[in-house]
Design an enzyme around this catalytic site. Structure first.
Site, PDB file in Angstrom:
ATOM      1  N   ILE A   6       0.871  -1.175   0.000  1.00 24.52           N
ATOM      2  CA  ILE A   6       0.000   0.000   0.000  1.00 24.52           C
ATOM      3  C   ILE A   6       0.912   1.230   0.000  1.00 24.52           C
ATOM      4  CG2 ILE A   6      -1.868   1.211   1.194  1.00 24.52           C
ATOM      5  CD1 ILE A   6      -2.654  -1.658   0.340  1.00 24.52           C
ATOM      6  N   GLU A   7       0.927   1.926  -1.123  1.00 24.26           N
ATOM      7  CA  GLU A   7       1.849   3.064  -1.262  1.00 24.26           C
ATOM      8  C   GLU A   7       1.235   4.357  -0.732  1.00 24.26           C
ATOM      9  OE1 GLU A   7       3.284   2.978  -5.328  1.00 24.26           O
ATOM     10  OE2 GLU A   7       4.547   1.233  -4.842  1.00 24.26           O
ATOM     11  N   CYS A  52       4.957  -2.421   2.757  1.00 23.93           N
ATOM     12  CA  CYS A  52       5.171  -3.572   1.872  1.00 23.93           C
ATOM     13  C   CYS A  52       4.144  -4.668   2.160  1.00 23.93           C
ATOM     14  CB  CYS A  52       6.560  -4.150   2.081  1.00 23.93           C
ATOM     15  SG  CYS A  52       7.895  -3.081   1.547  1.00 23.93           S
ATOM     16  N   GLU A  77       4.587  -7.842   2.664  1.00 17.25           N
ATOM     17  CA  GLU A  77       4.988  -8.748   3.739  1.00 17.25           C
ATOM     18  C   GLU A  77       4.574  -8.189   5.097  1.00 17.25           C
ATOM     19  OE1 GLU A  77       6.769  -7.596   1.247  1.00 17.25           O
ATOM     20  OE2 GLU A  77       8.495  -8.846   0.778  1.00 17.25           O
ATOM     21  N   CYS A 134      12.409  -6.806   1.010  1.00 13.69           N
ATOM     22  CA  CYS A 134      13.338  -5.694   1.223  1.00 13.69           C
ATOM     23  C   CYS A 134      13.955  -5.779   2.627  1.00 13.69           C
ATOM     24  CB  CYS A 134      12.621  -4.361   1.042  1.00 13.69           C
ATOM     25  SG  CYS A 134      11.565  -3.898   2.425  1.00 13.69           S
TER      26      CYS A 134
HETATM   27  N1  THU Z   1       7.592  -3.827  -1.942  1.00 10.82           N
HETATM   28  C1  THU Z   1       6.971  -4.798  -1.206  1.00 10.82           C
HETATM   29  O1  THU Z   1       5.746  -4.792  -1.059  1.00 10.82           O
HETATM   30  N2  THU Z   1       7.750  -5.758  -0.658  1.00 10.82           N
HETATM   31  C2  THU Z   1       9.111  -5.805  -0.755  1.00 10.82           C
HETATM   32  O2  THU Z   1       9.750  -6.568  -0.062  1.00 10.82           O
HETATM   33  C3  THU Z   1       9.799  -4.947  -1.730  1.00 10.82           C
HETATM   34  C4  THU Z   1       9.031  -3.753  -2.144  1.00 10.82           C
HETATM   35  C5  THU Z   1       6.773  -2.765  -2.531  1.00 10.82           C
HETATM   36  C6  THU Z   1       6.984  -1.424  -1.896  1.00 10.82           C
HETATM   37  C7  THU Z   1       6.583  -0.501  -3.030  1.00 10.82           C
HETATM   38  O3  THU Z   1       5.193  -0.321  -2.994  1.00 10.82           O
HETATM   39  C8  THU Z   1       6.928  -1.269  -4.284  1.00 10.82           C
HETATM   40  O4  THU Z   1       7.086  -2.623  -3.880  1.00 10.82           O
HETATM   41  C9  THU Z   1       8.201  -0.783  -4.960  1.00 10.82           C
HETATM   42  O5  THU Z   1       9.259  -0.725  -4.075  1.00 10.82           O
END
Ligand code: THU
Length: 138
Positions: free
Chosen positions: A48-49, A58, A60, A93
């Site tokens: 969810i950005e 993220c 996870e 990440c």
């Molecule tokens: N993102 C994740 O949801 N999980 C990760 O482990 C890596 C990155 C998402 C964050 C952001 O919304 C998009 O991927 C690009 O970084």
């Protein structure tokens, strides 16, 4: 590789389904996660950005925080799937790894897969060796 898709079909299907629900208008990079608890229930999360970028959550962490909010703890978590589109495996990440090392058991299977039929099984001990944990605070 195909065996991973068969063995973990339940959590992978649900992770791919929730990946479509990601709110990612900035990166357009969709991530889905699904956690299976030992009572046989499934719990999903997507990324969810936020316009501030830094407040993005993220997939996870969305899934793990929800599971813990329901009262489950690390012993109750059987497996976790993380999926993305494209032809690279979207490995968690650094921030998510730190959360995972706190909230998952070291050997809980973490299945990472993508829409190009690639998949691996790993765990947080492998993803974040020599980590900082509650042990260090004792
Ligand atoms: N993102 C994740 O949801 N999980 C990760 O482990 C890596 C990155 C998402 C964050 C952001 O919304 C998009 O991927 C690009 O970084």
């Amino acid at each position: 590789m195909q065996k991973i898709f068969e063995d973990y079909k339940d959590i992978l299907d649900k992770a791919f389904e929730v990946m479509e629900k990601a709110y990612a208008p900035y990166s357009k990079y969709h991530v889905g996660a699904c956690i299976k608890t030992t009572d046989g229930k499934y719990h999903v999360g997507a990324n969810i950005e936020n316009a501030s970028y830094g407040l993005t959550n993220c997939a996870e962490r969305s899934a793990l925080f929800h599971v813990y909010s329901l009262g489950y703890r690390e012993d109750d978590i059987e497996s976790m799937a993380v999926v993305t589109r494209g032809n690279t495996l979207g490995s968690p990440c650094g921030a998510c790894r730190q959360v995972m090392v706190e909230l998952l058991k070291n050997d809980t299977p973490v299945v990472i897969a993508n829409t190009s039929s690639q998949a691996i099984i790993t765990n947080i001990a492998e993803l974040l060796p020599f980590s900082f944990t509650s042990e260090d605070l004792k």
